[in-house]
Structures are given as structure tokens and as C-alpha cells.
Enzyme design. Sequence first.
Site, PDB file in Angstrom:
ATOM      1  CB  SER A 162      -0.960  -0.052   1.195  1.00 43.40           C
ATOM      2  OG  SER A 162      -2.044   0.827   1.008  1.00 43.40           O
ATOM      3  CG  ASP A 169      -4.215  -1.732   0.393  1.00 48.87           C
ATOM      4  OD1 ASP A 169      -3.133  -2.303   0.617  1.00 48.87           O
ATOM      5  OD2 ASP A 169      -4.508  -0.625   0.871  1.00 48.87           O
TER       6      ASP A 169
END
Length: 269
Positions: free
Chosen positions: A37, A178
Amino acid sequence: MLGGGGVAGIAWEAGIVTGLRRLGVDLGTADRIVGTSAGSVVGTLVATGADLEETITRRAEVDTGPPPAVDMDGIMQVFAVMSDPALDRREARRRVGQMALAARVDHQAERLAAVGEGLPVKEWPDRELLVTAVDAATGEFVVWNRSAGAPLVLAVASSCAVPMVFPPVEIGGRRYVDGGVRSATNADLAGGARTIVVLEPLGHLTPREVLDAELLEAGADAAYTVHPDGASREVFGADVLDPRLWGPAFRAGLDQAAAVAAPLADVWA
């Protein structure tokens, strides 16, 4: 190992790395860089030799809009699924992926795309850089690298595609979310390393046993984890996606670097 944490996480990690370099501890010399991320952005900047301070300053100048709207009910549902001990971990990720696919957040696609497109260097480096993501349809954990067939810009965007906030990113006909859906740090990807350094922007909010288990699996001789200190957490506030945090969170990381430089130098050496 560079973990997730939104705008605040990117800026804080960049500040920590920059501050440590100024104090003689260069984490950029790592043999393997793993980014999840927010960490995928900073990991890419480090691996490609970008000027971290210049990049953060530029982002602060161009990313001036309001924070992305967040469906808190949807976010809470995601956390409930991810923390359900009765669910197989891949099944939990698959369910979160299905929620992300169904979420009406396509209006945030341009903002997410800007994450990858804003990278100063857009080609995979020769050195080992790993970027994590999750297949939204199957829950499969995916690790992008220079031989995986994903453009770096899209790999980083996919790793930042927070479910219920940003739309999944399409790569090769599949859609990804993510990498933090699996773990905030995915530190087990450092398996075989002698020394592991983890920067975890949301370490004050995530269960310690997850990271502890990952580090145990990695089996390094030494590990050092950096979480935001009290001053950094105060800067972060309640919304780590707020673009007003680019400058303040970077400076908070710079300031905190002074406190961790000496113990980290012993481990890094």
C-alpha cells in the site's frame, strides 16, 4: 519492509528514510525492498533512486483536494470480515475483494491512478522490489516484481487500492486490491534475510501478533520495527488519507528519525 498508511504513511516513511540517511543510516542499501500500500510508493521511490523530499514536496503542491470520501459502514464491514477468526484467510480476502468490486467508488479512480503516475521513475528497477496486492475475485495474494508482467505504475496503484475507498485496479484482465488486505506489512516476504527493518505507519492500530508471526516465519537474525511516535500520531490525526498531511507527516518522520537512528544503526550494520 514498508507498510500501509495512506498519505500520512507515505510521507512519514519518506521522512524516516530521509532523516536516517542524513544521520548515516541508509535503508536504501537493502537487498530486498517490500512495499505494501503506502509502502509500495515509498519502496518504489527508494528502489528507483528518487529524491524522497522532492517527491513529497511535489505531491503536496499538486494534491490539494479534499480527502476521498470514505464509507465508514463499508470500512467497518471490511474489518469485521478480515478479523473473523472463523474464516479461512484467503476466503476472508475473497469476500473483501467482492465488496470492493461492488462498491461505487469509480469516481476515485483518477485519484488512485495519480499514485502510480506521480512516480518520478515508472519502470521497474534492476534491484529486488516486491509490491503486494490481492486478487479481488479469488482472494489470492499476489507479489508483483519486475518479472511478473505488471507495469510498475499499475502494480503500485493496485497495492494502494484500499477496498471501499478506491476501485480495484485492472492488470492483465484481472482486478486487484490493496496488499494490506492480507497484512499491513507482509513481513514474511523477507524470508532468508539476515536483518529486517519494518516501517509500519499504522503499527499503533494493528495487532502485534500478526507482525510477530511474520517476522518469526521470516527467520532473520535481527529485526527492528519503527512505529509512529506520539508526535507523529498526533500529526496523523483521524484521517490518514488527508492530502494536507504530505508536508506535516514528512516532517514528523524526519524528526522521529533522530530517535531511532542509533539503535537502528546497530541492527543495520
